[in-house]
Enzyme design. Sequence first.
Site, PDB file in Angstrom:
ATOM      1  N   LYS A 139       0.155   3.830  -2.674  1.00 33.99           N
ATOM      2  CA  LYS A 139      -0.902   4.846  -2.634  1.00 33.99           C
ATOM      3  C   LYS A 139      -0.340   6.257  -2.459  1.00 33.99           C
ATOM      4  O   LYS A 139      -1.051   7.238  -2.687  1.00 33.99           O
ATOM      5  CB  LYS A 139      -1.879   4.531  -1.505  1.00 33.99           C
ATOM      6  N   SER A 179       0.805  -1.232   0.000  1.00 29.53           N
ATOM      7  CA  SER A 179       0.000   0.000   0.000  1.00 29.53           C
ATOM      8  C   SER A 179       0.832   1.273   0.000  1.00 29.53           C
ATOM      9  O   SER A 179       0.277   2.374  -0.140  1.00 29.53           O
ATOM     10  CB  SER A 179      -0.926   0.009   1.210  1.00 29.53           C
ATOM     11  N   SER A 182      -6.265   3.525   4.062  1.00 25.35           N
ATOM     12  CA  SER A 182      -5.632   2.690   3.036  1.00 25.35           C
ATOM     13  C   SER A 182      -6.652   1.890   2.258  1.00 25.35           C
ATOM     14  O   SER A 182      -6.498   0.679   2.048  1.00 25.35           O
ATOM     15  CB  SER A 182      -4.594   1.749   3.677  1.00 25.35           C
TER      16      SER A 182
END
Length: 747
Positions: free
Chosen positions: A428, A425, A489
């Site tokens: 991102k 993640s 997230s």
Amino acid sequence: MAGESPDRSKQRESSAEPTSGSANPVPEARKEADDPRLAVARASAKAPASDTATKILSVPTTDAPTDTDPDTEDDARLRAAVAAWVTDADEKPEMAAAEAEEAVAEAERAEAEEASEAAEEPSDEATEPKDEDEDEAETDAEEAAEGEAEAEEAPEPEDADGEAPEGETEAEQAPEPEAADGKAPEGEAADGKASEGEAEAEQEAPEPEAADGEEDPQGPPAPDDETRTGGAGGNDDPAEGEAEAEQKPLTPEATGVDQPTAVFKAVRPRRDVDQPTTMLKLGDTAPKPDPERTSKFVALKPADPPPPAQQERTTQQPLPPKPPLDLLAELTNTPPPPQTPLRTAARRIKIWTPLVLLLAIVFAVVQSLRPLPAPELTLTAKDSHSFAGDLQGLPWPQEGQAAMDVQGIGTFGSSGEQKPVPIASVAKVMTAYLILRDHPLKSGEQGPKIKIDQAAEEQSHAEGESTVQVTAGDEITQREALQAILIASANNVARLTARWDAGTEKAFVAKMNAAAEDLGMTNTTYTDPSGLNDTTVSTAVDQVKLAKEAMKYPVFREVSAMMEYYDYKGKKWPNWNQLVGKNDVVGIKTGTTTSARGNLVFAAKKEVGGETHTIVGAVLRQPEGGYDNTILQGALSAGDKLIRAAQDRLESVTILKKGEVVGYVDDGLGGRTPVVVTEDVTAVGWPGLEVELNFASDDLPHSAKAGTKVGTLTVGDGGTAGAVKVPVALQSDLVEPGWTDKLTRIS
């Protein structure tokens, strides 16, 4: 012979052969009906008068004839007939050269035979009375005419070149006997009488064409040319010519050349032989070649005037132009002064001095009006500063890789092998950066509404992923979408914003890779907006580059520093980065998967020397650890240790005092005005760090007062956050370059 007409064959021979005084061929021999001289000759022969030619050759001792002598009238008639015949000859075609050549050869042979017979007779026969000579000449002429007529009727053989037979050539070359006591032989008198018979015989014979190699016939002599058509002595009056012949011995020197005979009986001249003299057989004196020919051809009509281009030009030519001083002297009636070196030098000075002065004035005006060069700010102080000591004891992770920088100052370095690994993640961070770059927001601003589609709602219930509950048809703000991405997230919201920004997720991924290339992230590849795929890889150094760039946006800093947020449905979502809110940590993003293990990109603050500095770092592929021995706590624990160590090692050092000269302003023409710092300059760093110093100049004027701010001194890497910036000002007045400086400038 002035009153005797030669025979027809002799006429054709002389007309077909060029004469010694003519450059052009004479007209073709005429037939009996066309030649008026034949009638005159026959009338003269029948008259009781004596033969003029024989009379001259016999040299009688009688007195000169009277004015009423018939020979004079015959000579005048003959001259008129010759002139009429020559005028009429221009209208008829010329006779072939071969016929004339044969006739001449035949006549020469006959003359040679007659000369031989005359040489055998006693010399006293040459002095016989005039009447007996005439009778014998008439008898011999009739016999010779009959013989030549019979000879001409038979064809004469010619050689390959069309010339006369060998016998004739030998006859021409044989020496001719001369009469004793310098008198002509009797056969010569008969030669004139035999011309009528020869002419009649030749008229009936065929005229052969001119053979190759023969010369062209010459033109007729002028009727008034005494040297060619006159009497034996060249006089117009035949009576006077006969008298002179009786009083003087008939030698070649005295008598000259009988030009009428030469015209009518002209053969090709041989070397050292005067043909007219040989034909006359004058005395026993051999003919001698004339040293210079005195006869000339007189045209029957005036020559054509030359063409205008060849006419003689006038001798009066225009005079060349005079020098200006001479012309001025003529106008003023004053003669020019003599040229001397001094006057020449003075004249040159008078001419060149005004020109030089004019050029100097133009040069001065141009130099004074030229635009002044732009002033420049130049640094004279050291362009870098090194902190004392060495950086030791940083707690780099034992596994995985890590990197850490201080924004605006420099880098602490990195650990581990920097090779691309899955980042989960953490991807991102690039998604949020692109949304703010392409759709920037001001601090505290919510931004536009984003409509939730069916795919985002369906992905809200996906197993094994971190998501946020959303309903299709609802709308969320851009700021809330960023909160869902960085704090909760949420994978489904990351994909939703990608479709909202680029139309499709694939297009948005292409933008992610393009941005990574622009930022120098050479070891990074993105394959999805959320980072769920293991094919999305990067390194700790590349992620630090991205984090430093994203922290420049205020909304990004505000959202990443939040510990929790509430969505549009009122549900609370805590921040997965549990370091936020503790120890001045302000972000940024965590990422964990079984394959990627624990990953963290962090940011923390530290105030040093009155300035707040941001520490940015990343740790990747961290194993389980922390208080609960998980991969998330392992990454958070490794990051926290690096943050604390960096905060402890940051320090501030004064490198420049207030008022210290650090540079000057160069006006471009050699003038320099010093500049000083307006306050103490401090540098933040850690032991072993080397920071850079550089100037950032403002718009510099050409003139300004002392103390005017002219730029900024920056200590550090020049980043927007963390670099030390101090204003610099003029120590003295900045004045515009003087006139002398403007005039003497070269570039």
